[in-house]
Design an enzyme around this catalytic site. Structure first.
Site, PDB file in Angstrom:
ATOM      1  N   TYR A  22       1.237   4.978  -2.325  1.00 23.39           N
ATOM      2  CA  TYR A  22       1.364   6.366  -1.885  1.00 23.39           C
ATOM      3  C   TYR A  22       2.715   6.970  -2.244  1.00 23.39           C
ATOM      4  CZ  TYR A  22      -3.202   7.176  -0.269  1.00 23.39           C
ATOM      5  OH  TYR A  22      -4.543   7.397  -0.280  1.00 23.39           O
ATOM      6  N   ARG A  38      -9.842 -10.939 -12.903  1.00 27.65           N
ATOM      7  CA  ARG A  38      -8.554 -10.416 -13.329  1.00 27.65           C
ATOM      8  C   ARG A  38      -7.576 -11.583 -13.437  1.00 27.65           C
ATOM      9  NH1 ARG A  38      -5.458  -7.660  -8.167  1.00 27.65           N
ATOM     10  NH2 ARG A  38      -3.832  -7.445  -9.737  1.00 27.65           N
ATOM     11  N   ARG A  39      -6.382 -11.305 -13.910  1.00 30.06           N
ATOM     12  CA  ARG A  39      -5.303 -12.292 -13.946  1.00 30.06           C
ATOM     13  C   ARG A  39      -5.741 -13.616 -14.548  1.00 30.06           C
ATOM     14  NH1 ARG A  39      -2.183 -11.560  -8.130  1.00 30.06           N
ATOM     15  NH2 ARG A  39      -0.807  -9.932  -8.855  1.00 30.06           N
ATOM     16  N   HIS A  84      -9.496   0.040 -11.484  1.00 22.62           N
ATOM     17  CA  HIS A  84      -9.260   1.052 -10.447  1.00 22.62           C
ATOM     18  C   HIS A  84      -7.796   1.478 -10.415  1.00 22.62           C
ATOM     19  CE1 HIS A  84      -9.014   3.209  -6.713  1.00 22.62           C
ATOM     20  NE2 HIS A  84      -8.074   2.370  -6.322  1.00 22.62           N
ATOM     21  N   PHE A  85      -6.886   0.492 -10.388  1.00 21.54           N
ATOM     22  CA  PHE A  85      -5.507   0.971 -10.223  1.00 21.54           C
ATOM     23  C   PHE A  85      -4.916   1.532 -11.515  1.00 21.54           C
ATOM     24  CE2 PHE A  85      -4.446  -3.720 -10.244  1.00 21.54           C
ATOM     25  CZ  PHE A  85      -3.663  -3.741 -11.390  1.00 21.54           C
ATOM     26  N   HIS A  86      -5.502   1.203 -12.664  1.00 19.19           N
ATOM     27  CA  HIS A  86      -5.011   1.893 -13.869  1.00 19.19           C
ATOM     28  C   HIS A  86      -5.474   3.342 -13.911  1.00 19.19           C
ATOM     29  CE1 HIS A  86      -3.772  -2.066 -15.315  1.00 19.19           C
ATOM     30  NE2 HIS A  86      -2.932  -1.399 -16.082  1.00 19.19           N
ATOM     31  N   HIS A 133       0.813  -1.220   0.000  1.00 16.60           N
ATOM     32  CA  HIS A 133       0.000   0.000   0.000  1.00 16.60           C
ATOM     33  C   HIS A 133       0.847   1.270   0.000  1.00 16.60           C
ATOM     34  CE1 HIS A 133      -3.312   2.617  -0.061  1.00 16.60           C
ATOM     35  NE2 HIS A 133      -2.574   3.346   0.723  1.00 16.60           N
TER      36      HIS A 133
HETATM   37  C1  HEM Z   1       0.129   1.199 -21.734  1.00 20.83           C
HETATM   38  C2  HEM Z   1      -0.950   1.070 -21.158  1.00 20.83           C
HETATM   39  C3  HEM Z   1      -1.385  -0.110 -20.350  1.00 20.83           C
HETATM   40  C4  HEM Z   1      -2.111  -1.187 -20.764  1.00 20.83           C
HETATM   41  C5  HEM Z   1      -2.637  -1.449 -22.148  1.00 20.83           C
HETATM   42  C6  HEM Z   1      -2.306  -2.035 -19.615  1.00 20.83           C
HETATM   43  C7  HEM Z   1      -3.060  -3.204 -19.607  1.00 20.83           C
HETATM   44  C8  HEM Z   1      -3.218  -4.048 -18.534  1.00 20.83           C
HETATM   45  C9  HEM Z   1      -4.111  -5.169 -18.451  1.00 20.83           C
HETATM   46  C10 HEM Z   1      -5.063  -5.598 -19.566  1.00 20.83           C
HETATM   47  C11 HEM Z   1      -3.951  -5.758 -17.233  1.00 20.83           C
HETATM   48  C12 HEM Z   1      -4.768  -6.894 -16.637  1.00 20.83           C
HETATM   49  C13 HEM Z   1      -4.355  -8.255 -16.919  1.00 20.83           C
HETATM   50  C14 HEM Z   1      -5.069  -9.300 -16.061  1.00 20.83           C
HETATM   51  O1  HEM Z   1      -5.443  -9.057 -14.902  1.00 20.83           O
HETATM   52  O2  HEM Z   1      -5.249 -10.416 -16.592  1.00 20.83           O
HETATM   53  C15 HEM Z   1      -2.915  -5.013 -16.543  1.00 20.83           C
HETATM   54  C16 HEM Z   1      -2.429  -5.316 -15.285  1.00 20.83           C
HETATM   55  C17 HEM Z   1      -1.558  -4.518 -14.578  1.00 20.83           C
HETATM   56  N1  HEM Z   1      -1.067  -3.274 -14.972  1.00 20.83           N
HETATM   57 FE1  HEM Z   1      -1.361  -2.372 -16.749  1.00 20.83          FE
HETATM   58  N2  HEM Z   1      -1.677  -1.467 -18.539  1.00 20.83           N
HETATM   59  C18 HEM Z   1      -1.114  -0.292 -18.946  1.00 20.83           C
HETATM   60  C19 HEM Z   1      -0.390   0.608 -18.164  1.00 20.83           C
HETATM   61  C20 HEM Z   1      -0.029   0.384 -16.857  1.00 20.83           C
HETATM   62  C21 HEM Z   1       0.678   1.326 -16.026  1.00 20.83           C
HETATM   63  C22 HEM Z   1       1.111   2.730 -16.468  1.00 20.83           C
HETATM   64  C23 HEM Z   1       0.863   0.713 -14.833  1.00 20.83           C
HETATM   65  C24 HEM Z   1       1.564   1.227 -13.600  1.00 20.83           C
HETATM   66  C25 HEM Z   1       2.395   2.210 -13.563  1.00 20.83           C
HETATM   67  C26 HEM Z   1       0.303  -0.623 -14.914  1.00 20.83           C
HETATM   68  C27 HEM Z   1       0.353  -1.565 -13.914  1.00 20.83           C
HETATM   69  C28 HEM Z   1      -0.269  -2.796 -13.955  1.00 20.83           C
HETATM   70  C29 HEM Z   1      -0.231  -3.764 -12.877  1.00 20.83           C
HETATM   71  C30 HEM Z   1       0.517  -3.615 -11.554  1.00 20.83           C
HETATM   72  C31 HEM Z   1      -1.022  -4.843 -13.273  1.00 20.83           C
HETATM   73  C32 HEM Z   1      -1.342  -6.090 -12.464  1.00 20.83           C
HETATM   74  C33 HEM Z   1      -0.391  -7.187 -12.690  1.00 20.83           C
HETATM   75  C34 HEM Z   1      -0.785  -8.387 -11.889  1.00 20.83           C
HETATM   76  O3  HEM Z   1      -1.978  -8.716 -11.811  1.00 20.83           O
HETATM   77  O4  HEM Z   1       0.132  -8.998 -11.309  1.00 20.83           O
HETATM   78  N3  HEM Z   1      -0.240  -0.778 -16.159  1.00 20.83           N
HETATM   79  N4  HEM Z   1      -2.504  -3.971 -17.353  1.00 20.83           N
HETATM   80 CU   LIG Z   2      -4.045   0.128  -0.617  1.00 14.93          CU
END
Ligand code: HEM
Ligand SMILES: [Cu+2]
Length: 537
Positions: free
Chosen positions: A217, A427-428, A364-366, A213
């Protein structure tokens, strides 16, 4: 002198850029996969892509940008003769850690996602790489603290310049938070090497969220460093109040850590009392964000009034919507408002149980880390790169469109993720159609999210072109002096209580210990069975 300092910062910022470009490529593939347009090959499966994306984005891009930014604002607000040994040492150690972990992920030995939850067991070198990376960030923290202490010693009675103060608070918070990773690695590394027979899964998860968390922040504080110290300059405005800004950062320092159990509402082994307590502190840590919203809107309005503008629309129109360095943070702020609403849902136990582990969470986190954080950093890079290199920004019109595209792409992607999540889409997961038995209603939202992902990928490619183009195509000659936002008249001097940065750091450490002592005791009292670990891939 200043050129040498700039080179360290440039290394950090361009490494962050490389991470976000590669990360976005993997992100777009995930979106396409969830829309069943793309099928990841067996030799580089979906979860390996997802691990790479999560690690590159959430850990590498954000951290390298924030270390660069924090060094930059510290160096420029405390000008002096200095050597850059620590700045470089931190950079190389961080990079070595990242490369070590990345090799293991790419080789398929660490498909444990960015949360590296046990009992999933990665190659020990993945965890060692992560630990080395954290140590690198501590070297940067030492560099920032060292400069603050130097300033105090040489300017007795003077307040530490606000930009350095905000960077210092951010890295004090980071240092306290990363103690959790150290604790976790102390358990995971011997386990992964096979020196211990099992690991306490719940304990490692709790240690992860003790860090996870405040990590969020840490990103937000990076964005706030820009919003308070840099952004007002773009519309000839002022910082609303020096004292209020220091108060905001001290509150973030205190409250970012004792909240992590709100990520474990659905986990067993932690009693309702502690979940409730961390819920209350979670609502507490929203207060500095409300203060920030107030201070920023007040600063907008006061600057507009000086131009004779009145009312909401005139104020909005008076802002520099053609300046990409302003648009990045400003669009990010808009996305943060949406993120705040979702956050209230996640922080409420009963509502969270509906969205837990659905793609809502990812939406939410995106909208939060991809919005206010990443978009602020991209925008600020457009201002910082000329200040670092002395070269004018290459193709500012492209940069402007880049911020707009990112805003649109992020809205499309995260809005559809929120809705699909409410419909139960998990997700995932690589097999989103559940071999044909998944509800059909998800499909349209998955497709829209994938389209948003492609817009985002386009946007980041444009960013990379502008960032690299500036280095290659433009000549030196740009003004490299930096002025930070000045507080409004009458609010220049903060009370002494708000100057005592390191003392507040000590209080924050105690608060974190108190918030986790209870859950920790519960867990040690019921240690469960040590897990031998597994590879599901
Ligand atoms: C370029 C644009 C981006 C696209 C197209 C994108 C797309 C995605 C998608 C589709 C997932 C979900 C996959 C799943 O749960 O099966 C994901 C997960 C995630 N994304 Fe992104 N994302 C983008 C940018 C970012 C940025 C800027 C961050 C953080 C700075 C980020 C951090 C994460 C994280 C931490 C996860 C979770 C990974 C996990 O479940 O272990 N993403 N993203
Ligand atoms: Cu938190």
């Amino acid at each position: 002198m200043i050129l040498r300092e700039n080179r360290v910062v440039i290394a950090h910022i361009y490494t962050a850029t490389a991470a976000i470009v590669v990360g976005a490529f993997f992100g777009a593939l995930q979106g396409l996969s969830r829309a069943t347009v793309f099928n990841a090959p067996a030799w580089f499966d979906y979860y390996r892509i997802l691990t790479m994306h999560g690690v590159l984005m959430a850990l590498v891009f954000t951290t390298f940008f924030i270390t660069g930014l924090a060094l930059f604002v510290t160096y420029r607000s405390i000008p002096r003769e200095r050597n850059t040994t620590l700045g470089w040492a931190g950079y190389w150690v961080m990079l070595a850690g990242v490369l070590m972990a990345a090799v293991e992920i790419l080789a398929g030995n660490a498909t444990v996602l960015y949360t590296f939850y046990a009992p999933l067991k990665a190659s020990p070198w993945f965890y060692v790489g992560a630990a080395i990376f954290i140590i690198g960030t501590w070297v940067i923290a030492a560099e920032i603290f060292g400069n603050i202490l130097w300033f105090r010693k040489n300017n007795p009675g003077m307040p530490v310049p606000l930009p350095a103060f905000t960077a210092g608070a951010t890295f004090l918070m980071w240092w306290i938070a990363t103690l959790g990773v150290v604790g976790e690695m102390y358990l995971l590394i011997p386990w992964a090497f096979g020196w211990t027979h099992g690991v306490n899964v719940m304990l490692t998860r709790m240690l992860f969220w003790y860090f996870g968390h405040p990590l969020v922040y840490f990103w937000i504080m990076g964005a706030y460093i820009c919003w308070y110290n840099i952004v007002p300059k773009f519309y000839n405005g002022n910082l609303f109040s020096d004292g209020l800004t220091r108060l905001t950062f001290i509150m973030l320092l205190l409250l970012s850590t004792p909240v992590g159990i709100h990520h474990e509402f659905m986990e067993p082994g932690i009693s309702a009392t502690w979940k409730m307590l961390h819920t209350i502190t979670t609502y507490g840590v929203a207060i500095p964000s409300f203060i920030t919203a107030f201070a920023i809107f007040a600063s907008f309005e006061l600057a507009a009034r000086r131009l004779g503008k009145r009312g909401f629309w005139q104020t909005v129109q008076s802002l520099p919507w053609k300046n990409p360095a302003f648009c990045g943070p400003a669009y990010g702020m808009l996305l943060f408002i949406l993120g705040g609403f979702g956050g209230l849902v996640n922080a409420s136990y009963s509502m969270d149980s509906l969205v837990h582990n659905t793609i809502w969470i990812v939406g939410h986190f995106h909208v939060t880390v991809g919005g206010p954080v990443a978009l602020t950093f991209l925008g600020i890079a457009y201002w910082m790169i000329p200040k670092l290199t002395g070269r004018a920004l290459w193709k500012p019109a492209w940069a402007l469109w880049q911020t707009r595209l990112w805003f649109i792409g992020m809205l499309l992607m995260s809005f559809s993720m929120h809705i699909a999540g409410l419909m139960g889409a998990p997700r995932r997961t690589a097999e989103i159609s559940y071999f044909g038995s998944a509800p059909n209603e998800w499909a349209a939202y998955n497709a829209t999210a994938a389209a948003g992902g492609l817009v985002l990928l386009t946007s980041i490619v444009i960013f990379a072109c502008v960032a690299v183009g500036t280095l290659l195509a433009n000549k030196k000659g740009e003004d490299m002096t930096v002025e930070f936002a000045q507080p409004l008249e009458g609010s220049e001097r903060a009370p002494a209580m708000l100057q005592a940065l390191f003392r507040w750091g000590l209080v924050a450490l105690v608060a974190a210990a108190l918030a986790y002592a209870g859950p920790l005791l519960e867990m040690l009292h019921n240690p469960g069975f040590p897990a031998p670990g597994m590879r599901t891939w």
